[in-house]
Design a protein around this motif. Sequence first.
Motif, mmCIF file in Angstrom:
data_model
loop_
_atom_site.group_PDB
_atom_site.id
_atom_site.type_symbol
_atom_site.label_atom_id
_atom_site.label_comp_id
_atom_site.label_asym_id
_atom_site.label_seq_id
_atom_site.Cartn_x
_atom_site.Cartn_y
_atom_site.Cartn_z
ATOM 1 N N THR A 151 43.155 36.888 18.835
ATOM 2 C CA THR A 151 42.002 37.518 19.487
ATOM 3 C C THR A 151 40.709 36.778 19.135
ATOM 4 O O THR A 151 39.880 36.483 20.007
ATOM 5 N N GLY B 292 40.770 34.741 22.239
ATOM 6 C CA GLY B 292 40.175 35.789 23.070
ATOM 7 C C GLY B 292 38.665 35.640 23.111
ATOM 8 O O GLY B 292 38.075 35.395 24.164
ATOM 9 N N ASN C 37 41.509 45.119 26.067
ATOM 10 C CA ASN C 37 42.884 44.825 25.638
ATOM 11 C C ASN C 37 43.296 45.776 24.524
ATOM 12 O O ASN C 37 42.533 45.994 23.581
#
Lengths: 145, 136
Positions: free
Chosen positions: A52, A56, A130
């Motif tokens: 992440t 991300g 998410n």
Amino acid sequence: MNVVHSLIVYNTELKNLGQIRKEIERIGSELGVDEGDVYDLSLAATEVVTNTIEHGYHGAQGPIEVEISQQGSDIVLYVRDNAPPFDPTTLEDPDLNLPLEKRPLGGMGVYLAKKVVDDMRYSQSDRWANELALVKKSIIRLQKS
Amino acid sequence: MELKVEKIKFFITVISVSGRVDGSNYRELIDLAEEQFAEGTEKLVLELGACEFMSSAGMVALHSIALLARGEKPADTDQGWRAIGAVSMDKDSGIQENFVLANLQPQIHATLEKTGLLEYFKFFDDRQQAVEFFME
């Protein structure tokens, strides 16, 4: 019944990984979870949160929430973020019989996380772009509410 | 993570890793190994008896050190398989000649196995055996 044992909001710094693992170990110990299962949960959380942060948010700042939940005798780790939507469960597993140089790019951390949990589920909500649920089944030996 | 360096002979170095290796610190391990090779180390033992945790970032570090031991530059370490797959590294490439692992904990052994990297490294039960391998 779902019992939330920990709810942590971090900013996107890799140095927080140790803190996440410590929290998993503390709760695992309280619930009588085997060391091996605690290790697996720590590894899965480390891989997902690292992904992440690095892929991300790409180094930008943003929130990451880690929730450690007790659901019956299962532990479910939820990792939530607001990075661009991406469902890691759709990534194909690499063929480990292939030579290293022919394996697909990316996805090593997600693959490892998948290998050490019993289930990995992806969803989205109004609050979070998410949400990944990492499930380790039937590992709680000391029930606590 | 804590790293300790010990020179056994002018050409053999043992790096002992304690604590946890993850995305926040694995580059320190690669940098230290690179420093040792730059200073003349030819054979490197990575002692992992006190290494409690290793994520996929640690796997990338092992691979990078193996490349350094072969005289090659490590690939870009940002991309997991990408870093590992960037340079061909088959079992017969002689990669175990200069870099071995000692005292591997079962959980880390399992991670190497799960990622299909087990066959690319040579292991010894303890540091002494690993050093003796290089002394032969």
